[in-house]
Scaffold this motif. Structure first.
Motif, PDB file in Angstrom:
ATOM      1  N   MET A  15       6.754   3.349  -4.799  1.00  0.00           N
ATOM      2  CA  MET A  15       5.700   3.841  -3.904  1.00  0.00           C
ATOM      3  C   MET A  15       6.283   4.315  -2.580  1.00  0.00           C
ATOM      4  N   ARG A  18       7.123   7.752  -3.273  1.00  0.00           N
ATOM      5  CA  ARG A  18       5.900   8.565  -3.388  1.00  0.00           C
ATOM      6  C   ARG A  18       5.278   8.802  -2.007  1.00  0.00           C
ATOM      7  N   CYS A  40      13.569   1.354   5.349  1.00  0.00           N
ATOM      8  CA  CYS A  40      13.959  -0.061   5.372  1.00  0.00           C
ATOM      9  C   CYS A  40      13.749  -0.715   4.004  1.00  0.00           C
ATOM     10  N   ASP A  41      14.786  -1.336   3.493  1.00  0.00           N
ATOM     11  CA  ASP A  41      14.679  -2.069   2.217  1.00  0.00           C
ATOM     12  C   ASP A  41      15.889  -2.986   2.122  1.00  0.00           C
ATOM     13  N   THR A  83       5.376  -0.378   2.060  1.00  0.00           N
ATOM     14  CA  THR A  83       5.286  -0.147   0.612  1.00  0.00           C
ATOM     15  C   THR A  83       6.211  -1.119  -0.116  1.00  0.00           C
ATOM     16  N   THR A  84       6.262  -2.336   0.415  1.00  0.00           N
ATOM     17  CA  THR A  84       7.068  -3.383  -0.221  1.00  0.00           C
ATOM     18  C   THR A  84       6.277  -4.018  -1.353  1.00  0.00           C
ATOM     19  N   HIS A  89       3.861  -8.226   1.903  1.00  0.00           N
ATOM     20  CA  HIS A  89       3.011  -7.434   2.798  1.00  0.00           C
ATOM     21  C   HIS A  89       2.668  -8.207   4.076  1.00  0.00           C
ATOM     22  N   LYS A 107      -2.003  -1.259  -0.823  1.00  0.00           N
ATOM     23  CA  LYS A 107      -2.827  -2.275  -1.462  1.00  0.00           C
ATOM     24  C   LYS A 107      -1.952  -3.038  -2.425  1.00  0.00           C
ATOM     25  N   ASN A 135      -5.992   4.953  -1.899  1.00  0.00           N
ATOM     26  CA  ASN A 135      -5.992   6.385  -2.176  1.00  0.00           C
ATOM     27  C   ASN A 135      -7.144   6.845  -3.073  1.00  0.00           C
ATOM     28  N   ASP A 188      -3.245  -5.917  -8.837  1.00  0.00           N
ATOM     29  CA  ASP A 188      -2.563  -4.656  -8.518  1.00  0.00           C
ATOM     30  C   ASP A 188      -3.468  -3.450  -8.787  1.00  0.00           C
ATOM     31  N   ARG A 299      -8.112  10.555  -9.497  1.00  0.00           N
ATOM     32  CA  ARG A 299      -6.946  11.444  -9.354  1.00  0.00           C
ATOM     33  C   ARG A 299      -6.773  12.401 -10.536  1.00  0.00           C
TER      34      ARG A 299
HETATM   35  N1  LIG Z   1      -1.847   3.179  -4.200  1.00  0.00           N
HETATM   36  C1  LIG Z   1      -1.247   3.370  -5.355  1.00  0.00           C
HETATM   37  O1  LIG Z   1      -1.645   4.213  -6.143  1.00  0.00           O
HETATM   38  C2  LIG Z   1      -0.041   2.541  -5.672  1.00  0.00           C
HETATM   39  C3  LIG Z   1       0.789   2.863  -6.760  1.00  0.00           C
HETATM   40  C4  LIG Z   1       1.930   2.097  -6.972  1.00  0.00           C
HETATM   41  C5  LIG Z   1       2.235   1.033  -6.142  1.00  0.00           C
HETATM   42  N2  LIG Z   1       1.388   0.735  -5.124  1.00  0.00           N
HETATM   43  C6  LIG Z   1       1.673  -0.415  -4.242  1.00  0.00           C
HETATM   44  O2  LIG Z   1       2.864  -0.160  -3.501  1.00  0.00           O
HETATM   45  C7  LIG Z   1       3.574  -1.374  -3.303  1.00  0.00           C
HETATM   46  C8  LIG Z   1       4.989  -1.208  -3.846  1.00  0.00           C
HETATM   47  O3  LIG Z   1       4.924  -0.932  -5.235  1.00  0.00           O
HETATM   48  P1  LIG Z   1       6.100  -0.156  -5.975  1.00  0.00           P
HETATM   49  O4  LIG Z   1       5.552   0.379  -7.226  1.00  0.00           O
HETATM   50  O5  LIG Z   1       6.762   0.761  -5.033  1.00  0.00           O
HETATM   51  O6  LIG Z   1       7.100  -1.381  -6.264  1.00  0.00           O
HETATM   52  P2  LIG Z   1       8.661  -1.271  -6.491  1.00  0.00           P
HETATM   53  O7  LIG Z   1       9.071  -2.516  -7.162  1.00  0.00           O
HETATM   54  O8  LIG Z   1       8.998   0.040  -7.143  1.00  0.00           O
HETATM   55  O9  LIG Z   1       9.292  -1.200  -5.025  1.00  0.00           O
HETATM   56  C9  LIG Z   1       9.212  -2.248  -4.096  1.00  0.00           C
HETATM   57  C10 LIG Z   1      10.326  -2.084  -3.082  1.00  0.00           C
HETATM   58  O10 LIG Z   1      10.132  -3.030  -2.035  1.00  0.00           O
HETATM   59  C11 LIG Z   1      11.422  -3.539  -1.696  1.00  0.00           C
HETATM   60  N3  LIG Z   1      11.273  -4.794  -0.957  1.00  0.00           N
HETATM   61  C12 LIG Z   1      11.118  -6.047  -1.440  1.00  0.00           C
HETATM   62  N4  LIG Z   1      11.016  -6.916  -0.408  1.00  0.00           N
HETATM   63  C13 LIG Z   1      11.088  -6.211   0.733  1.00  0.00           C
HETATM   64  C14 LIG Z   1      11.042  -6.542   2.108  1.00  0.00           C
HETATM   65  N5  LIG Z   1      10.875  -7.795   2.519  1.00  0.00           N
HETATM   66  N6  LIG Z   1      11.159  -5.536   3.002  1.00  0.00           N
HETATM   67  C15 LIG Z   1      11.300  -4.267   2.605  1.00  0.00           C
HETATM   68  N7  LIG Z   1      11.351  -3.894   1.315  1.00  0.00           N
HETATM   69  C16 LIG Z   1      11.233  -4.852   0.384  1.00  0.00           C
HETATM   70  C17 LIG Z   1      12.134  -3.649  -3.018  1.00  0.00           C
HETATM   71  O11 LIG Z   1      13.548  -3.773  -2.841  1.00  0.00           O
HETATM   72  C18 LIG Z   1      11.730  -2.329  -3.652  1.00  0.00           C
HETATM   73  O12 LIG Z   1      12.598  -1.284  -3.275  1.00  0.00           O
HETATM   74  C19 LIG Z   1       2.763  -2.466  -3.990  1.00  0.00           C
HETATM   75  O13 LIG Z   1       1.933  -3.083  -3.070  1.00  0.00           O
HETATM   76  C20 LIG Z   1       1.928  -1.690  -5.003  1.00  0.00           C
HETATM   77  O14 LIG Z   1       0.715  -2.333  -5.348  1.00  0.00           O
HETATM   78  C21 LIG Z   1       0.288   1.473  -4.871  1.00  0.00           C
END
Ligand SMILES: NC(=O)c1ccc[n+]([C@@H]2O[C@H](COP(=O)([O-])OP(=O)(O)OC[C@H]3O[C@@H](n4cnc5c(N)ncnc54)[C@H](O)[C@@H]3O)[C@@H](O)[C@H]2O)c1
Length: 423
Positions: A15, A18, A40-41, A83-84, A89, A107, A135, A188, A299
């Motif tokens: 995300m 994205r 940041c990650d 987006t962690t 969060h 979210k 979204n 989720d 979407r």
């Molecule tokens: N709105 C949408 O349509 C949608 C779609 C997908 C994901 N999401 C949300 O986005 C968020 C991330 O999901 P994702 O699919 O990207 O997961 P993901 O597993 O692909 O990525 C998560 C990232 O966060 C990093 N991370 C972990 N702990 C951290 C910290 N303390 N500080 C900074 N980074 C940290 C991880 O290393 C990883 O790179 C979730 O809350 C998910 O529900 C929303």
């Protein structure tokens, strides 16, 4: 706006990337109020990947860093985009607010109702903007449906049906989406649908549900491949999915069958089943005392249909005649190509980034004018509370007041998660 707001993306996985694409979409439309200065990650490969892609898409390379301390050292940050993983969060958001940064947070806003309450309290204490990146409601078709509801096109809403069934025993994007302590699928994905239900029908009052963990072993068909194929929204998760296990234990409930009563008196029949075999189903409709709306997948850009007794169904321009005042906001209109739309047709990744661009635009406006976002901490927390109301109802064996779950008074299902989080 003349001065750009220095921004960092925190969490550079699927995300995070994205969101970068959404920011670029907004910048290409000449509407971005932000300058991306940090990525940041704790996984620096991910932070570097996002920074490299930012160089390509935005023309500037944000500083890749591994934590918030290092991010603060980048200097001048005013806003962050969180987006962690959901479990982080609240800790990231609270520390960011303490550092004086405004934010958009993906979210589910927090991993439990208790985590959300901490975030709400910190937002109130610091006066920072906390926008939850919901979204789905920003989809132009959902905007049109809401305008039609508000204009009384179906009269007083009586019953909403929401049915999503599919998934079988496959992994939904990632392992963590099947782990209770990391955010299972009913949270989720469920927060999206909870937000949509409250967007359409107002606040929920009670919920009764049966929830299940049907598929205790999930399978990842992308494991050990080159990363193409599988369930990979926006086409970018394969690079991580290929290194995830081929099979793993699921601990989070994966199906909910619920009846939800809204304060307005409307009722929702809600089925969210991510473990269904056989026919995949999608149904979202709202019946009122004058007619009904049949709503397409979020979407998808597909048309909604209005049915009224004795009349032909309406799914075209004539819908807009019923809502003469309806206008999409500036960013939505610019990105989707019109301020009054009854359909659109873009490949999914493009739709995805347009909606994220719309979210960023609103965040910038809120920071600039000191406004509350449409999905503030209150709405974000309610979506979490409504989602957990279903699982809490299963544990309690009865209907629950959603407010009590939002307020963390009923929390038996979440107890283990809160303990895991140290809350
Ligand atoms: N709105 C949408 O349509 C949608 C779609 C997908 C994901 N999401 C949300 O986005 C968020 C991330 O999901 P994702 O699919 O990207 O997961 P993901 O597993 O692909 O990525 C998560 C990232 O966060 C990093 N991370 C972990 N702990 C951290 C910290 N303390 N500080 C900074 N980074 C940290 C991880 O290393 C990883 O790179 C979730 O809350 C998910 O529900 C929303």
């Amino acid at each position: 706006m003349t001065e750009k707001i220095p921004l960092a993306i925190i969490g550079c996985g699927g995300m995070g990337h994205r969101h970068l694409y959404g920011l670029a979409e907004l910048q290409n439309a000449g509407l971005s109020p932000f300058e991306l200065v940090g990525a940041c990650d704790p996984n620096l490969d991910n932070a570097n990947s996002l920074a490299d892609q930012a160089q390509e898409r935005l023309g500037t390379r944000p500083q890749p860093v591994k934590d918030l301390e290092a991010l603060a050292a980048v200097g001048a940050i005013q806003a962050v985009d969180i987006t962690t993983l959901p479990a982080h969060h609240h800790t990231v958001a609270i520390e960011a607010m303490e550092r004086g940064w405004h934010m958009m947070c993906e979210k589910p806003m927090g991993l439990t109702a208790r985590a959300c309450k901490l975030m709400i309290a910190k937002a109130q204490e610091t006066g920072r903007v906390l926008s939850v990146a919901e979204n789905y409601r920003r989809d132009p078709i959902n905007r049109l449906a809401k305008a039609l509801l508000d204009a009384g096109a179906i009269g007083k809403p009586r019953l909403m049906q929401h049915v999503t069934m599919g998934g079988g025993d496959g992994m939904l994007i990632s392992v963590w989406r099947h782990q209770k302590n990391a955010s299972g699928v009913l949270l989720d994905v469920g927060t999206h649908f909870a937000d949509i239900m409250e967007y359409y029908l107002g606040e929920a009052e009670t919920a009764y549900a049966q929830t299940r963990l049907h598929e205790k072993t999930r399978k990842n068909p992308v494991a050990g491949t080159d990363g193409t194929g599988g369930n990979s929204p926006a086409g970018i998760y394969g690079r991580w999915q290929k290194d995830m296990p081929a099979e793993f234990a699921a601990t989070a409930d994966d199906a909910a069958y619920a009846t939800i009563l809204f304060k307005s008196g409307a009722v929702a029949q809600y089925v969210e089943d991510h473990a269904a075999h056989g026919e995949h189903l999608w149904k979202r409709s709202i019946h009122g005392h004058l007619g009904s709306l049949d709503l397409p997948g979020d979407r998808s850009g597909q048309r909604l249909t209005l049915h009224r007794d004795g009349q032909d169904p309406i799914d075209d321009q004539a819908l807009l005649d019923l809502v003469p005042e309806h206008r999409l906001n500036e960013a939505t209109a610019a990105l989707f190509g019109g301020d009054r739309l009854f359909e659109y047709n873009f490949p999914f990744p493009e739709t995805d980034r347009k909606l994220i661009g719309v979210e960023y635009h609103e965040l910038g406006t809120c920071i600039e004018h000191g406004r509350q976002p449409e999905v503030s901490a209150h709405e974000g927390a309610r979506a979490v509370g409504l989602s957990y109301s279903l699982m809490e109802s299963q544990v309690a064996g009865r209907a629950l007041l959603v407010d009590e779950v939002c307020d963390d008074q009923v929390n038996a299902y979440q107890a283990e998660i809160n303990e895991h989080l140290g809350l």
